[in-house]
Design a protein around this motif. Structure first.
Motif, short mmCIF file in Angstrom:
data_model
loop_
_atom_site.label_atom_id
_atom_site.label_comp_id
_atom_site.label_asym_id
_atom_site.label_seq_id
_atom_site.Cartn_x
_atom_site.Cartn_y
_atom_site.Cartn_z
N ASP A 1 0.84 -1.21 0.00
CA ASP A 1 0.00 0.00 0.00
C ASP A 1 0.88 1.26 0.00
N LEU A 2 1.86 1.27 0.89
CA LEU A 2 2.73 2.44 1.01
C LEU A 2 3.53 2.66 -0.27
N THR A 3 3.96 1.57 -0.90
CA THR A 3 4.70 1.68 -2.15
C THR A 3 3.82 2.26 -3.25
N THR A 4 2.58 1.81 -3.30
CA THR A 4 1.64 2.33 -4.30
C THR A 4 1.41 3.82 -4.13
N LEU A 5 1.21 4.25 -2.89
CA LEU A 5 0.95 5.66 -2.63
C LEU A 5 2.19 6.51 -2.88
N ASP A 6 3.36 6.00 -2.50
CA ASP A 6 4.59 6.74 -2.75
C ASP A 6 4.83 6.93 -4.24
N ALA A 7 4.51 5.92 -5.02
CA ALA A 7 4.70 6.01 -6.47
C ALA A 7 3.72 6.99 -7.11
N ALA A 8 2.51 7.04 -6.56
CA ALA A 8 1.49 7.95 -7.11
C ALA A 8 1.76 9.39 -6.77
N ALA A 9 2.43 9.61 -5.62
CA ALA A 9 2.67 10.99 -5.17
C ALA A 9 4.08 11.11 -4.59
N PRO A 10 5.10 11.00 -5.45
CA PRO A 10 6.46 11.17 -4.95
C PRO A 10 6.69 12.61 -4.51
N ARG A 11 7.68 12.81 -3.68
CA ARG A 11 8.01 14.16 -3.23
C ARG A 11 8.26 15.06 -4.44
N GLY A 12 7.54 16.18 -4.49
CA GLY A 12 7.67 17.11 -5.60
C GLY A 12 6.81 16.77 -6.80
N GLY A 13 5.99 15.72 -6.69
CA GLY A 13 5.23 15.26 -7.83
C GLY A 13 3.86 15.88 -8.00
N THR A 14 3.42 16.66 -7.02
CA THR A 14 2.10 17.28 -7.10
C THR A 14 2.14 18.49 -8.03
N SER A 15 1.07 18.69 -8.76
CA SER A 15 1.01 19.79 -9.71
C SER A 15 0.62 21.10 -9.03
N GLY A 16 1.50 22.09 -9.10
CA GLY A 16 1.24 23.40 -8.51
C GLY A 16 1.83 23.55 -7.13
N PRO A 17 2.18 24.78 -6.73
CA PRO A 17 2.66 25.04 -5.38
C PRO A 17 1.52 24.96 -4.38
N ARG A 18 1.84 24.79 -3.09
CA ARG A 18 0.79 24.62 -2.09
C ARG A 18 0.15 25.93 -1.67
N TYR A 19 0.79 27.04 -1.93
CA TYR A 19 0.23 28.37 -1.68
C TYR A 19 0.50 29.24 -2.90
N ALA A 20 -0.24 30.33 -3.00
CA ALA A 20 0.11 31.36 -3.97
C ALA A 20 1.41 32.04 -3.53
N GLU A 21 1.92 32.92 -4.33
CA GLU A 21 3.25 33.50 -4.11
C GLU A 21 3.41 34.12 -2.72
N ARG A 22 2.43 34.87 -2.26
CA ARG A 22 2.54 35.52 -0.96
C ARG A 22 2.67 34.49 0.16
N GLY A 23 1.87 33.43 0.10
CA GLY A 23 1.94 32.40 1.14
C GLY A 23 3.25 31.65 1.11
N MET A 24 3.79 31.41 -0.07
CA MET A 24 5.05 30.67 -0.17
C MET A 24 6.22 31.47 0.40
N ARG A 25 6.10 32.79 0.39
CA ARG A 25 7.18 33.61 0.96
C ARG A 25 7.24 33.51 2.48
N MET A 26 6.22 32.93 3.11
CA MET A 26 6.13 32.90 4.57
C MET A 26 6.46 31.53 5.17
N VAL A 27 6.89 30.59 4.34
CA VAL A 27 7.19 29.26 4.85
C VAL A 27 8.67 28.94 4.69
N ARG A 28 9.13 27.98 5.49
CA ARG A 28 10.52 27.53 5.47
C ARG A 28 11.50 28.65 5.80
N LEU A 29 11.11 29.57 6.67
CA LEU A 29 12.00 30.67 7.06
C LEU A 29 12.85 30.26 8.25
#
Length: 330
Positions: free
Chosen positions: A302-330
């Protein structure tokens, strides 16, 4: 309900309750919410053994803390109440971030009153203030611990070096950041930094703001004022590609005879005993369903199937718009 331990021996239910969707009106709306049903949802969660409830000054703003405070009146014993500070307001309008010790103190006092409690169990800095050193911010938060107004300290969306620096000032019990099957960026350097310092990890939006649950297939499924219409991953350009992740989750769910939400949460729980997701709820039905994820055991396949379907960086689009992305990982 099963329980897990965050940093500093903070014991919480394996599934917490994110109270943000209970906001009925204000700055962050996830469809319509009803105060009575939200209160019943909180009470039902307590009856199931869930003891971990998450809110923030910014939700509403202010109203979400008041709702939770009213709901837990007479039921406070044994609960772990988490809230967050880190913004500056003009009335109800957010006008910037503010990580100053003075703001931490003022926000803490306001949260205590709205929640109707004597001590905040877990007090997060909601977003890192680039203009105030983390040492100064955490130092100010630590004073609140000394005074008995706060039990444990947390950070939200902090970067790895900020986490390490903060932990040298005062023990950090938890980092809250977005983490889910479709948002795995923390796996690279942030989750390891937490584990180096004995810091538990609390994923918010563990269901991709509801997307992974499978009930949203187009923007037409969202109300006109729904905040998620601003989410790049929900856009007409990105949604079709991201639905493939939902379909993979659905395939695993069907094999186990459980819901999409239970699989998505079980995947997170399988990433480590120090991980405690806080899916957002506003109705008893969804809360009860998600609470069942603590008993779902996914196989290696199950975990292998899910990892293959959604590898790190594999999702389409950023998780926030530009303003929100400037406020994370600081």
């Amino acid at each position: 309900m099963k329980y897990r331990t965050l940093g500093q021996d903070l014991k919480v239910s394996a599934i917490g309750v994110g109270c943000m969707p209970m906001v009925r009106e204000g700055n962050i709306i996830y469809g319509s919410a009803d105060d009575d049903e939200s209160t019943r949802t909180i009470h039902a969660a307590i009856d199931l053994g869930i003891n971990f409830f998450d809110t923030a000054q910014i939700y509403g703003p202010f109203a979400n803390e008041s709702l939770l405070g009213t709901a837990i009146r007479g039921k406070r014993d044994g609960l772990v109440i988490a809230t967050k500070f880190g913004f500056r307001f003009s009335g109800n309008d957010i006008i910037g971030v503010d990580g100053s010790p003075a703001n931490a103190r003022e926000a803490c006092e306001g949260s205590l009153k709205r929640l109707g409690i004597d001590t905040i169990d877990l007090f997060y800095q909601h977003r890192v203030d680039p203009n105030v050193s983390i040492e100064e911010t955490v130092g100010g938060m630590a004073e609140l611990v000394k005074e008995g107004k706060v039990r444990h300290l947390g950070l939200s969306e902090a970067g790895p070096e900020t986490i390490r620096r903060a932990a040298k000032v005062h023990p950090i019990a938890a980092l809250q950041s977005e983490y889910s099957i479709w948002e795995r960026d923390v796996e690279g350097d942030i989750l390891p930094a937490c584990r180096e310092n004995g810091i538990g990890f609390v994923p918010y939006s563990p269901l991709g703001r509801g997307f992974l649950a499978g009930g949203i297939r187009s923007l037409d499924d969202l109300a006109a004022d729904d905040w998620r219409r601003n989410d790049p991953r929900y856009s007409a350009e990105n949604m079709p590609a991201n639905l493939a992740i939902v379909d993979a989750v659905a395939g695993v769910a069907q094999q186990h005879g459980v819901s999409n939400a239970q699989v998505a949460l079980a995947w997170l729980l399988a990433q480590g005993e120090d991980i405690v997701p806080i899916p957002g709820f506003k109705r008893r039905t969804t809360m009860i369903d998600s609470a069942g994820a603590a008993d779902v055991v996914l196989s290696i396949d199950d975990l292998t199937t899910l990892d293959a379907a959604a590898p790190r960086g594999g999702t389409s689009g950023p998780r926030y718009a530009e303003r929100g992305m400037r406020m994370v990982r600081l």
